[in-house]
Design a protein around this motif. Structure first.
Motif, PDB file in Angstrom:
ATOM      1  N   ARG A 269      45.396  20.527  66.347  1.00  0.00           N
ATOM      2  CA  ARG A 269      45.812  21.869  65.926  1.00  0.00           C
ATOM      3  C   ARG A 269      44.720  22.923  66.063  1.00  0.00           C
ATOM      4  NH1 ARG A 269      47.841  18.423  62.152  1.00  0.00           N
ATOM      5  NH2 ARG A 269      46.302  18.984  60.575  1.00  0.00           N
ATOM      6  N   GLY A 270      43.512  22.509  66.503  1.00  0.00           N
ATOM      7  CA  GLY A 270      42.407  23.447  66.640  1.00  0.00           C
ATOM      8  C   GLY A 270      41.836  23.909  65.314  1.00  0.00           C
ATOM      9  N   GLN A 271      41.950  23.080  64.270  1.00  0.00           N
ATOM     10  CA  GLN A 271      41.525  23.467  62.925  1.00  0.00           C
ATOM     11  C   GLN A 271      40.214  22.833  62.475  1.00  0.00           C
ATOM     12  OE1 GLN A 271      45.004  22.114  60.824  1.00  0.00           O
ATOM     13  NE2 GLN A 271      45.926  24.155  60.876  1.00  0.00           N
ATOM     14  N   GLY A 272      39.758  21.820  63.140  1.00  0.00           N
ATOM     15  CA  GLY A 272      38.566  21.095  62.702  1.00  0.00           C
ATOM     16  C   GLY A 272      37.305  21.640  63.337  1.00  0.00           C
ATOM     17  N   PRO A 273      36.219  20.893  63.185  1.00  0.00           N
ATOM     18  CA  PRO A 273      34.953  21.311  63.797  1.00  0.00           C
ATOM     19  C   PRO A 273      35.040  21.243  65.316  1.00  0.00           C
ATOM     20  CG  PRO A 273      34.736  19.117  62.849  1.00  0.00           C
ATOM     21  CD  PRO A 273      36.088  19.630  62.458  1.00  0.00           C
ATOM     22  N   PRO A 274      34.234  22.039  66.026  1.00  0.00           N
ATOM     23  CA  PRO A 274      34.236  21.996  67.495  1.00  0.00           C
ATOM     24  C   PRO A 274      33.881  20.593  67.998  1.00  0.00           C
ATOM     25  CG  PRO A 274      32.924  23.838  66.690  1.00  0.00           C
ATOM     26  CD  PRO A 274      33.278  23.003  65.506  1.00  0.00           C
ATOM     27  N   PHE A 275      34.449  20.236  69.127  1.00  0.00           N
ATOM     28  CA  PHE A 275      34.216  18.905  69.698  1.00  0.00           C
ATOM     29  C   PHE A 275      34.084  19.013  71.207  1.00  0.00           C
ATOM     30  CE2 PHE A 275      38.724  19.559  70.030  1.00  0.00           C
ATOM     31  CZ  PHE A 275      39.076  18.966  71.234  1.00  0.00           C
ATOM     32  N   VAL A 276      33.604  17.934  71.794  1.00  0.00           N
ATOM     33  CA  VAL A 276      33.571  17.805  73.253  1.00  0.00           C
ATOM     34  C   VAL A 276      34.237  16.486  73.615  1.00  0.00           C
ATOM     35  CG1 VAL A 276      31.487  19.198  73.606  1.00  0.00           C
ATOM     36  CG2 VAL A 276      31.270  16.753  73.238  1.00  0.00           C
ATOM     37  N   ARG A 277      34.893  16.498  74.766  1.00  0.00           N
ATOM     38  CA  ARG A 277      35.496  15.266  75.273  1.00  0.00           C
ATOM     39  C   ARG A 277      34.626  14.794  76.439  1.00  0.00           C
ATOM     40  NH1 ARG A 277      40.210  13.126  74.064  1.00  0.00           N
ATOM     41  NH2 ARG A 277      41.005  15.082  73.219  1.00  0.00           N
ATOM     42  N   LEU A 278      34.114  13.587  76.340  1.00  0.00           N
ATOM     43  CA  LEU A 278      33.264  13.024  77.374  1.00  0.00           C
ATOM     44  C   LEU A 278      34.084  12.603  78.585  1.00  0.00           C
ATOM     45  CD1 LEU A 278      31.011  10.820  75.059  1.00  0.00           C
ATOM     46  CD2 LEU A 278      30.648  13.189  75.786  1.00  0.00           C
ATOM     47  N   GLU A 279      33.404  12.363  79.685  1.00  0.00           N
ATOM     48  CA  GLU A 279      34.092  11.966  80.921  1.00  0.00           C
ATOM     49  C   GLU A 279      34.947  10.717  80.745  1.00  0.00           C
ATOM     50  OE1 GLU A 279      31.446  11.591  84.222  1.00  0.00           O
ATOM     51  OE2 GLU A 279      30.734  13.645  84.033  1.00  0.00           O
ATOM     52  N   ASN A 280      34.537   9.836  79.853  1.00  0.00           N
ATOM     53  CA  ASN A 280      35.290   8.599  79.621  1.00  0.00           C
ATOM     54  C   ASN A 280      36.440   8.799  78.625  1.00  0.00           C
ATOM     55  OD1 ASN A 280      33.981   8.793  77.184  1.00  0.00           O
ATOM     56  ND2 ASN A 280      32.725   6.961  77.466  1.00  0.00           N
ATOM     57  N   GLY A 281      36.656  10.040  78.184  1.00  0.00           N
ATOM     58  CA  GLY A 281      37.756  10.354  77.277  1.00  0.00           C
ATOM     59  C   GLY A 281      37.395  10.315  75.809  1.00  0.00           C
ATOM     60  N   GLN A 282      36.210   9.809  75.480  1.00  0.00           N
ATOM     61  CA  GLN A 282      35.790   9.756  74.084  1.00  0.00           C
ATOM     62  C   GLN A 282      35.497  11.162  73.568  1.00  0.00           C
ATOM     63  OE1 GLN A 282      32.412   7.120  74.016  1.00  0.00           O
ATOM     64  NE2 GLN A 282      33.686   5.304  73.990  1.00  0.00           N
ATOM     65  N   VAL A 283      35.717  11.348  72.271  1.00  0.00           N
ATOM     66  CA  VAL A 283      35.483  12.640  71.620  1.00  0.00           C
ATOM     67  C   VAL A 283      34.228  12.544  70.771  1.00  0.00           C
ATOM     68  CG1 VAL A 283      36.411  14.259  69.917  1.00  0.00           C
ATOM     69  CG2 VAL A 283      37.926  13.219  71.602  1.00  0.00           C
ATOM     70  N   ARG A 284      33.409  13.579  70.827  1.00  0.00           N
ATOM     71  CA  ARG A 284      32.208  13.665  69.992  1.00  0.00           C
ATOM     72  C   ARG A 284      32.136  15.062  69.371  1.00  0.00           C
ATOM     73  NH1 ARG A 284      32.603   9.111  70.624  1.00  0.00           N
ATOM     74  NH2 ARG A 284      31.092   7.564  71.276  1.00  0.00           N
ATOM     75  N   TYR A 285      31.569  15.101  68.169  1.00  0.00           N
ATOM     76  CA  TYR A 285      31.384  16.345  67.435  1.00  0.00           C
ATOM     77  C   TYR A 285      29.893  16.587  67.268  1.00  0.00           C
ATOM     78  CZ  TYR A 285      36.251  15.629  66.131  1.00  0.00           C
ATOM     79  OH  TYR A 285      37.604  15.429  66.168  1.00  0.00           O
ATOM     80  N   LEU A 286      29.457  17.835  67.393  1.00  0.00           N
ATOM     81  CA  LEU A 286      28.060  18.149  67.104  1.00  0.00           C
ATOM     82  C   LEU A 286      27.847  17.977  65.605  1.00  0.00           C
ATOM     83  CD1 LEU A 286      27.523  21.303  69.307  1.00  0.00           C
ATOM     84  CD2 LEU A 286      26.547  19.030  69.645  1.00  0.00           C
TER      85      LEU A 286
END
Length: 72
Positions: free
Chosen positions: A31-48
């Motif tokens: 929903r775009g409500q949480g902290p900013p994230f990045v999606r890695l090339e392998n599809g995994q999600v990480r948050y700063l």
């Protein structure tokens, strides 16, 4: 005290930090409500870590060491 030892957090680590389930964090992301994230090339999600800590309200916590996640 919260200690974050890595600059990037997984969905499960953000959930632990925010004291919610990983599914809740996934819903925020969808929903775009949480902290900013990045999606890695392998599809995994990480948050700063700094962004996740701020989102969870820890940005001014005394004794915070932002730089898994553990409580002491």
């Amino acid at each position: 005290m919260i200690i974050v030892r890595h600059p990037h957090l997984t969905t499960a680590e953000v959930a632990k930090l925010c004291r919610v389930s990983p599914r809740t964090v996934e819903g925020w992301r969808y929903r775009g409500q949480g902290p900013p994230f990045v999606r890695l090339e392998n599809g995994q999600v990480r948050y700063l870590a700094q962004e996740a800590l701020a989102f969870a309200g820890y940005e001014h916590e005394p004794g915070l060491k932002a730089n898994t996640l553990s409580e002491e």
